[in-house]
Design a protein around this motif. Structure first.
Motif, PDB file in Angstrom:
ATOM      1  N   SER A   1      63.895  96.244  16.550  1.00 18.10           N
ATOM      2  CA  SER A   1      64.390  96.176  17.921  1.00 18.10           C
ATOM      3  C   SER A   1      63.665  97.186  18.799  1.00 18.10           C
ATOM      4  CB  SER A   1      65.890  96.469  17.954  1.00 18.10           C
ATOM      5  OG  SER A   1      66.134  97.829  17.596  1.00 18.10           O
ATOM      6  N   ASP A   2      63.737  96.962  20.113  1.00 15.21           N
ATOM      7  CA  ASP A   2      63.086  97.880  21.052  1.00 15.21           C
ATOM      8  C   ASP A   2      63.651  99.287  20.916  1.00 15.21           C
ATOM      9  OD1 ASP A   2      61.538  95.818  21.972  1.00 15.21           O
ATOM     10  OD2 ASP A   2      62.745  95.432  23.768  1.00 15.21           O
ATOM     11  N   GLY A   3      64.969  99.380  20.719  1.00 16.62           N
ATOM     12  CA  GLY A   3      65.593 100.687  20.575  1.00 16.62           C
ATOM     13  C   GLY A   3      65.117 101.419  19.339  1.00 16.62           C
ATOM     14  N   GLN A   4      65.035 100.704  18.244  1.00 17.64           N
ATOM     15  CA  GLN A   4      64.578 101.318  17.006  1.00 17.64           C
ATOM     16  C   GLN A   4      63.122 101.756  17.124  1.00 17.64           C
ATOM     17  OE1 GLN A   4      64.988  98.802  13.577  1.00 17.64           O
ATOM     18  NE2 GLN A   4      64.414 100.402  12.115  1.00 17.64           N
ATOM     19  N   ILE A   5      62.318 100.932  17.793  1.00 19.07           N
ATOM     20  CA  ILE A   5      60.908 101.263  17.974  1.00 19.07           C
ATOM     21  C   ILE A   5      60.763 102.531  18.815  1.00 19.07           C
ATOM     22  CG2 ILE A   5      58.752 100.533  19.071  1.00 19.07           C
ATOM     23  CD1 ILE A   5      59.433  97.672  18.234  1.00 19.07           C
ATOM     24  N   ARG A   6      61.581 102.661  19.876  1.00 24.87           N
ATOM     25  CA  ARG A   6      61.505 103.852  20.728  1.00 24.87           C
ATOM     26  C   ARG A   6      61.806 105.123  19.934  1.00 24.87           C
ATOM     27  NH1 ARG A   6      63.752 100.450  24.758  1.00 24.87           N
ATOM     28  NH2 ARG A   6      65.860 101.093  24.165  1.00 24.87           N
ATOM     29  N   VAL A   7      62.839 105.041  19.072  1.00 19.85           N
ATOM     30  CA  VAL A   7      63.209 106.197  18.256  1.00 19.85           C
ATOM     31  C   VAL A   7      62.083 106.546  17.293  1.00 19.85           C
ATOM     32  CG1 VAL A   7      64.779 107.051  16.466  1.00 19.85           C
ATOM     33  CG2 VAL A   7      65.684 105.790  18.432  1.00 19.85           C
ATOM     34  N   GLU A   8      61.550 105.535  16.596  1.00 25.82           N
ATOM     35  CA  GLU A   8      60.506 105.776  15.614  1.00 25.82           C
ATOM     36  C   GLU A   8      59.210 106.243  16.269  1.00 25.82           C
ATOM     37  OE1 GLU A   8      59.977 102.504  12.973  1.00 25.82           O
ATOM     38  OE2 GLU A   8      62.065 102.505  12.288  1.00 25.82           O
TER      39      GLU A   8
END
Length: 257
Positions: A144-151
């Motif tokens: 997800s976009d959110g997970q990608i931002r965190v990673e």
């Protein structure tokens, strides 16, 4: 989601061999269609996959230019170990830089440089390239976009010490161009970054060989082996290779099929 990692390939044909080298943050897909095309015209084609490429970006930043260069040399050695005596080297982007470096001290039939840098891009540009690769890979994984931002926040904080080494390697190749004694074909997309366009002129004007050509592709950017003018690129590369004085092919060549 299961990720299918790109792999090295070996497309066998006759005794005329071609080493195909992909670029930085690229993989063998960059040269796969070109390899298949050349195989149809009697050229054995081998493409190694550099360590850390085509897989998890964390693995990419754990490797460096010396690793990738070693993989390129190993690709050449693989062809010689298979009995191929006449080897042309074709590379795109950093693969083209590696191809020029190989031709400066090894016996190669010819070198084809495609959108290759001999002028180093700034560190920030290279760093963005690594980040774009990481973000694209994570999207490909289906995150997800959110997970990608965190990673990506964590990934961005990771040091990439090899980028300065990459700049140095590229500069060293620029200084070794006059050592090339093999025929040279330079291909360059007109819509590419200025660093690559300027590099194309430097390569062509610096190599001290009679048999040298340069061709510009007006509607192409950087990875022209996959772009809208790719078919013309394949045909131009094949005609250049066909124009070389290869050893006469005989019935014994069937042993390589």
């Amino acid at each position: 989601m299961k990720i299918v990692v790109p792999k090295p390939f070996m497309y066998k044909a006759k005794t005329r061999a071609v080493l195909l080298l992909h670029g930085f943050t690229g993989n063998t897909i960059d040269v796969k269609m070109l390899g298949r095309y050349l195989q149809e015209y009697g050229y054995t084609c081998h493409a190694p996959l550099y360590r850390g490429h085509g897989a998890d970006p964390d693995r990419l930043i754990q490797t460096g230019p010396e690793d990738w260069w070693r993989d390129a040399v190993d690709g050449y050695d693989h062809l010689t170990s298979e009995g191929y005596e006449e080897i042309a080297v074709i590379g795109i982007s950093l693969g083209g830089t590696f191809a020029l470096k190989l031709a400066s001290f090894l016996k190669v039939k010819a070198v084809v440089s495609i959108c290759a840098p001999v002028l180093a891009k700034d560190i920030e540009g290279l760093y963005r390239r690594v980040n774009d690769y990481a973000e694209g890979y994570k999207k490909f994984e289906g995150k997800s976009d959110g997970q990608i931002r965190v990673e990506m926040k964590d990934f961005t904080n990771m040091p990439v010490a090899s980028l300065q080494d990459l700049q140095q390697l590229i500069s060293q190749v620029k200084n070794s161009l006059k050592a090339i004694a093999s025929p040279v074909f330079v291909l360059q997309g007109r819509l590419d970054h200025p660093v690559y366009r300027e590099s194309a002129d430097i390569i062509f004007n610096t190599v001290n060989v009679e048999n040298k050509l340069i061709r510009w592709y007006e509607d192409s950017g950087h990875i022209i082996t996959l772009g809208k003018e790719r078919q013309q690129v394949y045909e131009d590369v094949r005609m250049f290779l066909d124009s070389l004085e290869w050893k006469r092919q005989s019935e014994s060549d069937d042993n390589h099929e």
